[in-house]
Design a protein around this motif. Structure first.
Motif, PDB file in Angstrom:
ATOM      1  N   HIS A  98     -24.035   7.422  23.856  1.00 61.86           N
ATOM      2  CA  HIS A  98     -23.685   8.836  23.926  1.00 61.86           C
ATOM      3  C   HIS A  98     -24.798   9.763  23.439  1.00 61.86           C
ATOM      4  O   HIS A  98     -25.223  10.661  24.165  1.00 61.86           O
ATOM      5  N   GLY A  99     -25.259   9.565  22.221  1.00 61.20           N
ATOM      6  CA  GLY A  99     -26.262  10.466  21.654  1.00 61.20           C
ATOM      7  C   GLY A  99     -27.554  10.496  22.447  1.00 61.20           C
ATOM      8  O   GLY A  99     -28.059  11.563  22.808  1.00 61.20           O
ATOM      9  N   LYS A 100     -28.103   9.333  22.722  1.00 61.96           N
ATOM     10  CA  LYS A 100     -29.366   9.256  23.458  1.00 61.96           C
ATOM     11  C   LYS A 100     -29.222   9.824  24.870  1.00 61.96           C
ATOM     12  O   LYS A 100     -30.096  10.542  25.351  1.00 61.96           O
ATOM     13  N   ALA A 101     -28.096   9.518  25.533  1.00 59.77           N
ATOM     14  CA  ALA A 101     -27.898  10.003  26.900  1.00 59.77           C
ATOM     15  C   ALA A 101     -27.774  11.527  26.946  1.00 59.77           C
ATOM     16  O   ALA A 101     -28.254  12.162  27.884  1.00 59.77           O
ATOM     17  N   ILE A 102     -27.153  12.116  25.931  1.00 61.12           N
ATOM     18  CA  ILE A 102     -27.054  13.577  25.881  1.00 61.12           C
ATOM     19  C   ILE A 102     -28.444  14.189  25.714  1.00 61.12           C
ATOM     20  O   ILE A 102     -28.797  15.151  26.399  1.00 61.12           O
ATOM     21  N   VAL A 103     -29.229  13.638  24.820  1.00 59.97           N
ATOM     22  CA  VAL A 103     -30.590  14.140  24.612  1.00 59.97           C
ATOM     23  C   VAL A 103     -31.417  13.967  25.883  1.00 59.97           C
ATOM     24  O   VAL A 103     -32.132  14.891  26.301  1.00 59.97           O
ATOM     25  N   ASP A 104     -31.309  12.818  26.528  1.00 56.59           N
ATOM     26  CA  ASP A 104     -32.036  12.589  27.784  1.00 56.59           C
ATOM     27  C   ASP A 104     -31.601  13.578  28.863  1.00 56.59           C
ATOM     28  O   ASP A 104     -32.434  14.104  29.611  1.00 56.59           O
ATOM     29  N   LEU A 105     -30.308  13.845  28.937  1.00 57.51           N
ATOM     30  CA  LEU A 105     -29.797  14.797  29.918  1.00 57.51           C
ATOM     31  C   LEU A 105     -30.288  16.215  29.615  1.00 57.51           C
ATOM     32  O   LEU A 105     -30.668  16.950  30.528  1.00 57.51           O
ATOM     33  N   ALA A 106     -30.325  16.585  28.343  1.00 51.40           N
ATOM     34  CA  ALA A 106     -30.846  17.898  27.956  1.00 51.40           C
ATOM     35  C   ALA A 106     -32.294  18.058  28.399  1.00 51.40           C
ATOM     36  O   ALA A 106     -32.697  19.115  28.901  1.00 51.40           O
ATOM     37  N   GLU A 107     -33.070  17.005  28.239  1.00 51.33           N
ATOM     38  CA  GLU A 107     -34.475  17.034  28.674  1.00 51.33           C
ATOM     39  C   GLU A 107     -34.558  17.103  30.197  1.00 51.33           C
ATOM     40  O   GLU A 107     -35.354  17.862  30.749  1.00 51.33           O
ATOM     41  N   ALA A 108     -33.721  16.332  30.894  1.00 54.32           N
ATOM     42  CA  ALA A 108     -33.777  16.265  32.359  1.00 54.32           C
ATOM     43  C   ALA A 108     -33.428  17.603  33.013  1.00 54.32           C
ATOM     44  O   ALA A 108     -33.999  17.949  34.043  1.00 54.32           O
ATOM     45  N   ASP A 110     -33.745  20.511  31.493  1.00 52.08           N
ATOM     46  CA  ASP A 110     -34.521  21.540  30.803  1.00 52.08           C
ATOM     47  C   ASP A 110     -33.591  22.542  30.119  1.00 52.08           C
ATOM     48  O   ASP A 110     -33.723  23.759  30.281  1.00 52.08           O
ATOM     49  N   ALA A 111     -32.639  22.016  29.352  1.00 54.35           N
ATOM     50  CA  ALA A 111     -31.639  22.845  28.674  1.00 54.35           C
ATOM     51  C   ALA A 111     -32.285  23.751  27.635  1.00 54.35           C
ATOM     52  O   ALA A 111     -33.197  23.346  26.917  1.00 54.35           O
ATOM     53  N   ASP A 112     -31.780  24.972  27.572  1.00 54.21           N
ATOM     54  CA  ASP A 112     -32.203  25.924  26.550  1.00 54.21           C
ATOM     55  C   ASP A 112     -31.287  25.859  25.332  1.00 54.21           C
ATOM     56  O   ASP A 112     -31.629  26.351  24.265  1.00 54.21           O
ATOM     57  N   ARG A 113     -30.104  25.268  25.524  1.00 58.15           N
ATOM     58  CA  ARG A 113     -29.152  25.062  24.436  1.00 58.15           C
ATOM     59  C   ARG A 113     -28.237  23.912  24.822  1.00 58.15           C
ATOM     60  O   ARG A 113     -27.921  23.735  25.991  1.00 58.15           O
ATOM     61  N   VAL A 114     -27.800  23.162  23.815  1.00 54.36           N
ATOM     62  CA  VAL A 114     -26.806  22.109  24.003  1.00 54.36           C
ATOM     63  C   VAL A 114     -25.581  22.509  23.186  1.00 54.36           C
ATOM     64  O   VAL A 114     -25.701  22.933  22.038  1.00 54.36           O
ATOM     65  N   VAL A 115     -24.411  22.374  23.796  1.00 53.88           N
ATOM     66  CA  VAL A 115     -23.150  22.566  23.091  1.00 53.88           C
ATOM     67  C   VAL A 115     -22.487  21.203  23.013  1.00 53.88           C
ATOM     68  O   VAL A 115     -22.320  20.534  24.034  1.00 53.88           O
ATOM     69  N   LEU A 138     -30.347  16.290  15.715  1.00 51.87           N
ATOM     70  CA  LEU A 138     -31.652  15.884  15.192  1.00 51.87           C
ATOM     71  C   LEU A 138     -32.676  15.586  16.280  1.00 51.87           C
ATOM     72  O   LEU A 138     -33.879  15.653  16.035  1.00 51.87           O
ATOM     73  N   SER A 139     -32.225  15.266  17.503  1.00 53.29           N
ATOM     74  CA  SER A 139     -33.145  14.803  18.540  1.00 53.29           C
ATOM     75  C   SER A 139     -33.267  15.704  19.758  1.00 53.29           C
ATOM     76  O   SER A 139     -34.169  15.498  20.575  1.00 53.29           O
ATOM     77  N   ALA A 140     -32.385  16.662  19.927  1.00 56.84           N
ATOM     78  CA  ALA A 140     -32.392  17.504  21.130  1.00 56.84           C
ATOM     79  C   ALA A 140     -33.669  18.345  21.209  1.00 56.84           C
ATOM     80  O   ALA A 140     -34.211  18.748  20.180  1.00 56.84           O
ATOM     81  N   PRO A 141     -34.116  18.627  22.429  1.00 61.88           N
ATOM     82  CA  PRO A 141     -35.335  19.401  22.621  1.00 61.88           C
ATOM     83  C   PRO A 141     -35.112  20.915  22.516  1.00 61.88           C
ATOM     84  O   PRO A 141     -36.027  21.688  22.789  1.00 61.88           O
ATOM     85  N   CYS A 142     -33.898  21.318  22.120  1.00 60.59           N
ATOM     86  CA  CYS A 142     -33.544  22.735  22.063  1.00 60.59           C
ATOM     87  C   CYS A 142     -32.483  22.924  20.983  1.00 60.59           C
ATOM     88  O   CYS A 142     -31.968  21.948  20.440  1.00 60.59           O
ATOM     89  N   PRO A 143     -32.116  24.180  20.681  1.00 64.34           N
ATOM     90  CA  PRO A 143     -31.045  24.401  19.702  1.00 64.34           C
ATOM     91  C   PRO A 143     -29.717  23.781  20.157  1.00 64.34           C
ATOM     92  O   PRO A 143     -29.441  23.682  21.350  1.00 64.34           O
ATOM     93  N   VAL A 144     -28.906  23.385  19.176  1.00 64.16           N
ATOM     94  CA  VAL A 144     -27.618  22.749  19.434  1.00 64.16           C
ATOM     95  C   VAL A 144     -26.531  23.558  18.735  1.00 64.16           C
ATOM     96  O   VAL A 144     -26.663  23.921  17.571  1.00 64.16           O
TER      97      VAL A 144
END
Length: 152
Positions: A98-108, A110-115, A138-144
């Protein structure tokens, strides 16, 4: 900073906080004119269970995680609410941790925010059992933005 794309990460235990997830996402995405990516992440066993429950014919069609996510009840409820609010969205599915896949999806995307949703846990509970939301924060490429279920 513009908010072109917001990833709303949805998992198997988010049905109890769907109202809050929808409300918080619409409150940000609507005024910003953002596109919301509804991302549903399944573990391999959750994905296999969803294929069975949703009665996909895996022999006749090639089924993707996006197809399974789009038919999931939580995603259908969220799409209805986003439609009602006039917010653009797309649905993405992923299979994995779950965690890694969410971060990977955020990168894919190009998310500006993750909820991301979660529940209140003690520090000991987080240390012993881990926390998907904590890993994403801790790992997302943008604010959460962390959304907790109502505690009534």
């Amino acid at each position: 900073m513009s908010l072109d794309t917001i990833l709303l990460a949805v998992g198997p235990s988010d049905s109890d906080r769907i109202d809050r997830l929808a409300e918080e996402t619409i409150d940000v995405a609507g005024p910003a004119g953002s596109t919301v990516v509804l991302g549903h992440v399944f573990t391999k066993s959750e994905y296999d269970d969803a294929l069975d429950k949703l009665e996909f014919d895996t022999t006749a069609d090639e089924v993707s995680p996006n197809d399974v996510a789009a038919r999931h009840a939580t995603i259908r409820e969220l799409t209805k609410r986003l439609d009602d609010a006039g917010v653009d969205y797309e649905v993405r599915g992923a299979v994995g941790d779950h965690g890694k896949a969410i971060v990977d999806l955020a990168e894919a995307v190009d998310a500006d925010r993750v909820v991301v949703g979660g529940r209140k846990r003690s520090p000991t509970g987080k240390a012993v059992f881990g926390s998907v939301a904590q890993e994403v924060m801790l790992s997302a490429p943008c604010p959460v933005t962390f959304v907790r279920a109502d505690t009534k």
